[in-house]
Design a protein around this motif. Structure first.
Motif, PDB file in Angstrom:
ATOM      1  N   SER A 102     148.556  20.473  68.828  1.00 57.50           N
ATOM      2  CA  SER A 102     149.080  19.130  68.580  1.00 57.50           C
ATOM      3  C   SER A 102     149.682  18.985  67.185  1.00 57.50           C
ATOM      4  O   SER A 102     149.965  17.864  66.752  1.00 57.50           O
ATOM      5  N   TRP A 116     152.697  16.666  66.365  1.00 49.75           N
ATOM      6  CA  TRP A 116     152.609  15.217  66.443  1.00 49.75           C
ATOM      7  C   TRP A 116     152.031  14.624  65.154  1.00 49.75           C
ATOM      8  O   TRP A 116     151.283  15.292  64.429  1.00 49.75           O
ATOM      9  N   GLN A 169     143.388  11.561  66.708  1.00 49.04           N
ATOM     10  CA  GLN A 169     144.552  10.702  66.873  1.00 49.04           C
ATOM     11  C   GLN A 169     145.812  11.517  67.161  1.00 49.04           C
ATOM     12  O   GLN A 169     146.653  11.129  67.969  1.00 49.04           O
ATOM     13  N   ARG A 170     145.912  12.664  66.509  1.00 48.00           N
ATOM     14  CA  ARG A 170     147.062  13.533  66.767  1.00 48.00           C
ATOM     15  C   ARG A 170     147.027  14.051  68.201  1.00 48.00           C
ATOM     16  O   ARG A 170     148.058  14.107  68.880  1.00 48.00           O
ATOM     17  N   ASN A 204     148.215  11.308  70.482  1.00 52.06           N
ATOM     18  CA  ASN A 204     149.673  11.171  70.482  1.00 52.06           C
ATOM     19  C   ASN A 204     150.322  12.230  71.362  1.00 52.06           C
ATOM     20  O   ASN A 204     151.298  11.952  72.075  1.00 52.06           O
ATOM     21  N   ASP A 207     152.492  11.506  74.944  1.00 52.39           N
ATOM     22  CA  ASP A 207     153.820  12.030  75.256  1.00 52.39           C
ATOM     23  C   ASP A 207     153.813  12.806  76.571  1.00 52.39           C
ATOM     24  O   ASP A 207     154.763  12.713  77.365  1.00 52.39           O
TER      25      ASP A 207
END
Length: 339
Positions: free
Chosen positions: A27, A30, A36-37, A40, A44
């Motif tokens: 990740s 992102w 949190q990453r 995200n 997507d």
């Protein structure tokens, strides 16, 4: 080069493999940090791959046929493990069991995310899933147990039984999910369809906590395409617990007056048609145009039959901003075009 594409189309649609899937589970592309990453990245993947699969891709039976014939590339397997779960169809469980037993690390992590979602749970963050350990064998065994259980009872019925066990209302029997009562009700919210109305109605008298009944009210509204919670208009209108208490009393009366097992689809379609003088398409659009978010997801799903793209909603949080965006994407298809 065109032959494989035409063959895939003939077999029921292409499997989307966008860059977000190709990068999984890394990740770093992102924004954000840690969990949190990861979130995200998964957002997507949901937007770029899941909604595309549900709109144009193969269905569960076609997916499993390709899997058993060995017609899936490694990237396609990862894509399906991540997003076919949004079908919430138990016939996909052998794919996840295979990944847990025989897949590589990337496939195993993708299967973990997808397996949680398939059964109605929020998945763990990919970055915290251990690459090795006995959990893979345990997950394979759990997938096999669930596959056997769903041959006799649908997922929603298993979650109802799990809620009763988690609430201490019955002793655990047969397959049960290891979850809290709140997690069980959230899973029901994500999974329930009109055909599941009898299970929700059967659960209603047994769920006595106010907060649990409040969640069930929203589930009933979604699968019957109706509004039970009173509308509050004007800044001076009093608000408070009475609003949900009124809704609960309405459902109490509905359940008490049932003389037979309710036909969820008959009620759902009747309510949709009633919104537009008998026109189902316009009825679903009318439900989607309402400002009452709990009725959006299933109305949007039915509009796929009239040319709308698939849109994934957060059914546990009706007022989530992503739901408004999903609603807008569906309504845009039906917006009058200027000549």
């Amino acid at each position: 080069m065109w032959a494989p594409i035409l063959l895939a189309a003939a077999l029921g649609g292409l499997i989307p493999v966008p860059d977000s899937v190709k990068r999984f589970p890394n990740s770093s592309y992102w924004p954000g940090v840690g969990v949190q990453r990861d979130a995200n990245m998964l957002a997507d993947i949901q937007r770029e791959a899941a909604e595309e699969l549900l709109t144009r891709g193969p269905g569960p039976s076609q997916i499993m046929a390709r899997f058993h014939r060995g017609q899936l590339s490694p990237d396609e397997r990862v894509a399906l493990l991540l997003v076919a779960c949004y079908y919430h169809d138990p016939q996909l469980l052998p794919l996840y069991r295979w990944a847990f037993e025989k897949g590589n690390t990337r496939e195993k992590i993708a299967a973990t995310v997808g397996f949680w979602r398939l059964v109605g749970l929020l998945p763990p963050s990919p970055s915290v899933i251990p690459a090795t350990g006995p959990h893979w064998q345990q997950l394979a065994a759990r997938a096999a147990e669930l596959q056997r259980a769903t041959r006799e009872r649908p997922l929603v019925a298993l979650w109802v039984n799990s809620y009763l066990a988690a609430s201490g209302l019955v002793k655990p029997t047969g397959f049960t999910f290891h979850a809290t009562p709140e997690e069980c009700l959230n899973a029901l919210a994500r999974l329930a369809q009109p055909e599941d109305l009898p299970y929700v109605v059967a659960l209603w008298p047994l769920a006595t906590r106010f907060e649990d009944r409040s969640r069930l009210v929203k589930i009933l509204e979604a699968i019957t395409l109706s509004r039970v919670v009173p509308e509050v208009r004007g800044d001076r209108t009093p608000t408070g617990p009475w609003i949900m208490e009124t809704a609960i009393n309405t459902v109490d009366a509905f359940v008490a007056n049932l003389c037979f097992t309710p036909d969820g689809w008959a009620l759902f379609l009747h309510n949709a048609a009633a919104l537009a003088g008998g026109d189902l398409r316009e009825g679903f659009l009318a439900a989607l145009r309402q400002l009452y978010a709990p009725v959006w997801p299933l109305a949007a799903a039915q509009l796929q039959g009239f040319g709308a793209p698939a849109a994934i909603f957060d059914r546990t949080w009706p007022d989530h901003p992503s739901n408004s965006a999903a609603r807008s994407r569906v309504l845009e298809v039906f917006r009058p075009k200027n000549p």
